[in-house]
Design a protein around this motif. Sequence first.
Motif, PDB file in Angstrom:
ATOM      1  N   GLY A   1       7.432  -0.294  16.557  1.00  8.67           N
ATOM      2  CA  GLY A   1       8.233  -0.077  17.744  1.00  8.67           C
ATOM      3  C   GLY A   1       9.715  -0.230  17.452  1.00  8.67           C
ATOM      4  O   GLY A   1      10.135  -0.536  16.333  1.00  8.67           O
ATOM      5  N   PRO A   2      10.558  -0.019  18.468  1.00  6.55           N
ATOM      6  CA  PRO A   2      12.009  -0.020  18.261  1.00  6.55           C
ATOM      7  C   PRO A   2      12.588  -1.358  17.827  1.00  6.55           C
ATOM      8  O   PRO A   2      13.726  -1.409  17.371  1.00  6.55           O
ATOM      9  CB  PRO A   2      12.558   0.395  19.633  1.00  6.55           C
ATOM     10  N   GLY A   3      11.820  -2.423  17.928  1.00  7.05           N
ATOM     11  CA  GLY A   3      12.309  -3.724  17.481  1.00  7.05           C
ATOM     12  C   GLY A   3      12.200  -3.948  15.986  1.00  7.05           C
ATOM     13  O   GLY A   3      12.550  -5.031  15.503  1.00  7.05           O
ATOM     14  N   TYR A   4      11.760  -2.924  15.221  1.00  8.13           N
ATOM     15  CA  TYR A   4      11.524  -3.168  13.796  1.00  8.13           C
ATOM     16  C   TYR A   4      12.817  -3.420  13.022  1.00  8.13           C
ATOM     17  O   TYR A   4      12.811  -4.168  12.032  1.00  8.13           O
ATOM     18  CB  TYR A   4      10.738  -2.017  13.179  1.00  8.13           C
ATOM     19  N   VAL A   5      13.920  -2.822  13.457  1.00 10.23           N
ATOM     20  CA  VAL A   5      15.197  -3.058  12.772  1.00 10.23           C
ATOM     21  C   VAL A   5      15.599  -4.523  12.929  1.00 10.23           C
ATOM     22  O   VAL A   5      15.953  -5.196  11.951  1.00 10.23           O
ATOM     23  CB  VAL A   5      16.285  -2.124  13.337  1.00 10.23           C
ATOM     24  N   GLU A   6      15.530  -5.012  14.147  1.00  8.34           N
ATOM     25  CA  GLU A   6      15.858  -6.413  14.393  1.00  8.34           C
ATOM     26  C   GLU A   6      14.905  -7.336  13.638  1.00  8.34           C
ATOM     27  O   GLU A   6      15.321  -8.357  13.066  1.00  8.34           O
ATOM     28  CB  GLU A   6      15.800  -6.695  15.893  1.00  8.34           C
ATOM     29  N   ARG A   7      13.641  -6.978  13.617  1.00 10.92           N
ATOM     30  CA  ARG A   7      12.659  -7.804  12.937  1.00 10.92           C
ATOM     31  C   ARG A   7      12.976  -7.929  11.443  1.00 10.92           C
ATOM     32  O   ARG A   7      12.942  -9.010  10.857  1.00 10.92           O
ATOM     33  CB  ARG A   7      11.260  -7.209  13.138  1.00 10.92           C
TER      34      ARG A   7
ATOM     35  N   LEU B   1      24.697   4.890  16.480  1.00  8.31           N
ATOM     36  CA  LEU B   1      24.797   3.721  15.607  1.00  8.31           C
ATOM     37  C   LEU B   1      25.523   2.583  16.318  1.00  8.31           C
ATOM     38  O   LEU B   1      25.088   1.421  16.249  1.00  8.31           O
ATOM     39  CB  LEU B   1      25.516   4.088  14.310  1.00  8.31           C
ATOM     40  N   LEU B   2      26.591   2.896  17.029  1.00  9.50           N
ATOM     41  CA  LEU B   2      27.304   1.857  17.767  1.00  9.50           C
ATOM     42  C   LEU B   2      26.420   1.232  18.839  1.00  9.50           C
ATOM     43  O   LEU B   2      26.433   0.008  19.034  1.00  9.50           O
ATOM     44  CB  LEU B   2      28.574   2.431  18.393  1.00  9.50           C
ATOM     45  N   ARG B   3      25.632   2.048  19.537  1.00  7.12           N
ATOM     46  CA  ARG B   3      24.735   1.482  20.556  1.00  7.12           C
ATOM     47  C   ARG B   3      23.708   0.551  19.933  1.00  7.12           C
ATOM     48  O   ARG B   3      23.428  -0.535  20.448  1.00  7.12           O
ATOM     49  CB  ARG B   3      24.033   2.609  21.321  1.00  7.12           C
ATOM     50  N   VAL B   4      23.110   0.985  18.834  1.00  6.10           N
ATOM     51  CA  VAL B   4      22.107   0.152  18.167  1.00  6.10           C
ATOM     52  C   VAL B   4      22.718  -1.154  17.686  1.00  6.10           C
ATOM     53  O   VAL B   4      22.163  -2.244  17.893  1.00  6.10           O
ATOM     54  CB  VAL B   4      21.469   0.931  17.000  1.00  6.10           C
ATOM     55  N   VAL B   5      23.882  -1.075  17.062  1.00  4.04           N
ATOM     56  CA  VAL B   5      24.533  -2.274  16.532  1.00  4.04           C
ATOM     57  C   VAL B   5      24.932  -3.223  17.649  1.00  4.04           C
ATOM     58  O   VAL B   5      24.710  -4.445  17.563  1.00  4.04           O
ATOM     59  CB  VAL B   5      25.752  -1.861  15.682  1.00  4.04           C
ATOM     60  N   ARG B   6      25.519  -2.691  18.707  1.00  2.00           N
ATOM     61  CA  ARG B   6      25.907  -3.554  19.822  1.00  2.00           C
ATOM     62  C   ARG B   6      24.693  -4.229  20.447  1.00  2.00           C
ATOM     63  O   ARG B   6      24.747  -5.414  20.810  1.00  2.00           O
ATOM     64  CB  ARG B   6      26.662  -2.739  20.863  1.00  2.00           C
ATOM     65  N   GLY B   7      23.596  -3.494  20.559  1.00  5.63           N
ATOM     66  CA  GLY B   7      22.380  -4.096  21.095  1.00  5.63           C
ATOM     67  C   GLY B   7      21.872  -5.230  20.225  1.00  5.63           C
ATOM     68  O   GLY B   7      21.455  -6.283  20.732  1.00  5.63           O
ATOM     69  N   LEU B   8      21.900  -5.042  18.924  1.00  2.00           N
ATOM     70  CA  LEU B   8      21.472  -6.095  18.012  1.00  2.00           C
ATOM     71  C   LEU B   8      22.340  -7.334  18.157  1.00  2.00           C
ATOM     72  O   LEU B   8      21.829  -8.463  18.241  1.00  2.00           O
ATOM     73  CB  LEU B   8      21.528  -5.586  16.566  1.00  2.00           C
ATOM     74  N   LEU B   9      23.647  -7.149  18.184  1.00  2.00           N
ATOM     75  CA  LEU B   9      24.552  -8.293  18.270  1.00  2.00           C
ATOM     76  C   LEU B   9      24.448  -8.993  19.618  1.00  2.00           C
ATOM     77  O   LEU B   9      24.570 -10.219  19.699  1.00  2.00           O
ATOM     78  CB  LEU B   9      25.981  -7.837  18.004  1.00  2.00           C
ATOM     79  N   GLU B  10      24.221  -8.232  20.677  1.00  2.00           N
ATOM     80  CA  GLU B  10      24.044  -8.850  22.001  1.00  2.00           C
ATOM     81  C   GLU B  10      22.807  -9.734  22.040  1.00  2.00           C
ATOM     82  O   GLU B  10      22.758 -10.704  22.812  1.00  2.00           O
ATOM     83  CB  GLU B  10      23.940  -7.757  23.068  1.00  2.00           C
ATOM     84  N   ARG B  11      21.827  -9.409  21.209  1.00  2.00           N
ATOM     85  CA  ARG B  11      20.615 -10.227  21.127  1.00  2.00           C
ATOM     86  C   ARG B  11      20.715 -11.288  20.036  1.00  2.00           C
ATOM     87  O   ARG B  11      19.715 -11.896  19.651  1.00  2.00           O
ATOM     88  CB  ARG B  11      19.403  -9.315  20.886  1.00  2.00           C
ATOM     89  N   ASN B  12      21.934 -11.494  19.543  1.00  2.00           N
ATOM     90  CA  ASN B  12      22.191 -12.503  18.501  1.00  2.00           C
ATOM     91  C   ASN B  12      21.375 -12.244  17.243  1.00  2.00           C
ATOM     92  O   ASN B  12      20.954 -13.178  16.547  1.00  2.00           O
ATOM     93  CB  ASN B  12      21.920 -13.913  19.029  1.00  2.00           C
ATOM     94  N   CYS B  13      21.149 -10.980  16.950  1.00  2.00           N
ATOM     95  CA  CYS B  13      20.456 -10.624  15.719  1.00  2.00           C
ATOM     96  C   CYS B  13      21.426 -10.752  14.548  1.00  2.00           C
ATOM     97  O   CYS B  13      22.568 -10.308  14.640  1.00  2.00           O
ATOM     98  CB  CYS B  13      19.930  -9.187  15.813  1.00  2.00           C
TER      99      CYS B  13
END
Length: 365
Positions: free
Chosen positions: A183-189, A224-236
């Motif tokens: 799923g889409p959380g694999y990058v964060e994982r 890419l900016l959306r993905v990165v901002r989402g990761l950082l907002e989740r403290n990844c």
Amino acid sequence: MQRRVLLGLAGTLPLGCTAVAQSSAPGLRELARARGMSFGTAVRSEKLEADPILSALVAREADLIVPEWEGKWDVIQPERGRFEFEPLRAVMRFAQAQNQRVRGHALLWHEAMPRWLAPALAEGQSQAQQILETHITTVLAETRAGIRDWDVVNEVIAAPPGGDNPTPGSGDLRPTPWLAALGPGYVERALRIARQADPTLRLTINEFAVYSDTPWAQAKRDSLLRVVRGLLERNCPLDAIGIQGHLQMREPFRPEPYVAFLRALRALGLAVLITELDVREPDVLAPTIEGRDAAVAEYAGAFLQASRDGGVRSFLTWGLTDRDSWLVLEPGVARRDGVVTRGHPYDAELRPKPLRARLAQFFSA
């Protein structure tokens, strides 16, 4: 390579390369370091071992090296649970002998997957998670002493039709076996696994086709900016973005949107580096070799300057020479008319080209 071997190579180098090796002018690594920057290149362990002239050139020019294939899944884990690190160790030994740093590439990618991997991922999320965690933790434990920066995830962003992405997706992430399995959380994982395995490692997302002045490149920059901002907002955990820099001269380049994109990444607290610079020539070539080489250097020079204006301090080419380049050997990127692309600082005979001179000028300014 031992110092005595390097000293003995000058008399055996081709004419153009001999001038570089024997000149009192510094190598690119020295020029870059003097300006607070870094220059590096991708290498292959078997080429370093088999070609002493090339290895001497890499030792002279590069402060930073990255393995082209030795860090990818199909080399490191050809069978599930069987890890093969000797090719990667060879790159690390070379770097240690030459006082170079090594970047790791890549812990998670949808290409260079061994045959067993995709079917295993498809068997269920729990198994896919275990496979990913085992691979990342095992590799990072092996390389901890010698590699302090890894491309944790490579080429995960989708793009609309028309660009350099053959598999556009309906969202920001490219459709891959990893996305299907986890799923889409694999990058964060993957990033969280890497941080837990090595708390001081620089974690990098590496991406391509975000540089040209085209609608599809702009869409990919936005994704890419959306993905990165989402990761950082989740403290990844995420420390850097790698911009590959596989430039295509048939695409227009304008500094302003690209620089704005880099500055947006920097504003998020991320380092940005150029990881895989090379240049594909246009469909209509200049009439002479000299004209072609000058055009390549000019196009790359504009990209280099814009990258520095956007805050980039590390620059790596995807190989130093046209010899055995993927631009020549890979059917998907080689010229269909059979003409060999001249997209690197040195030609196939290891003679310096205008692109090498442009890099030297860039690092001296």
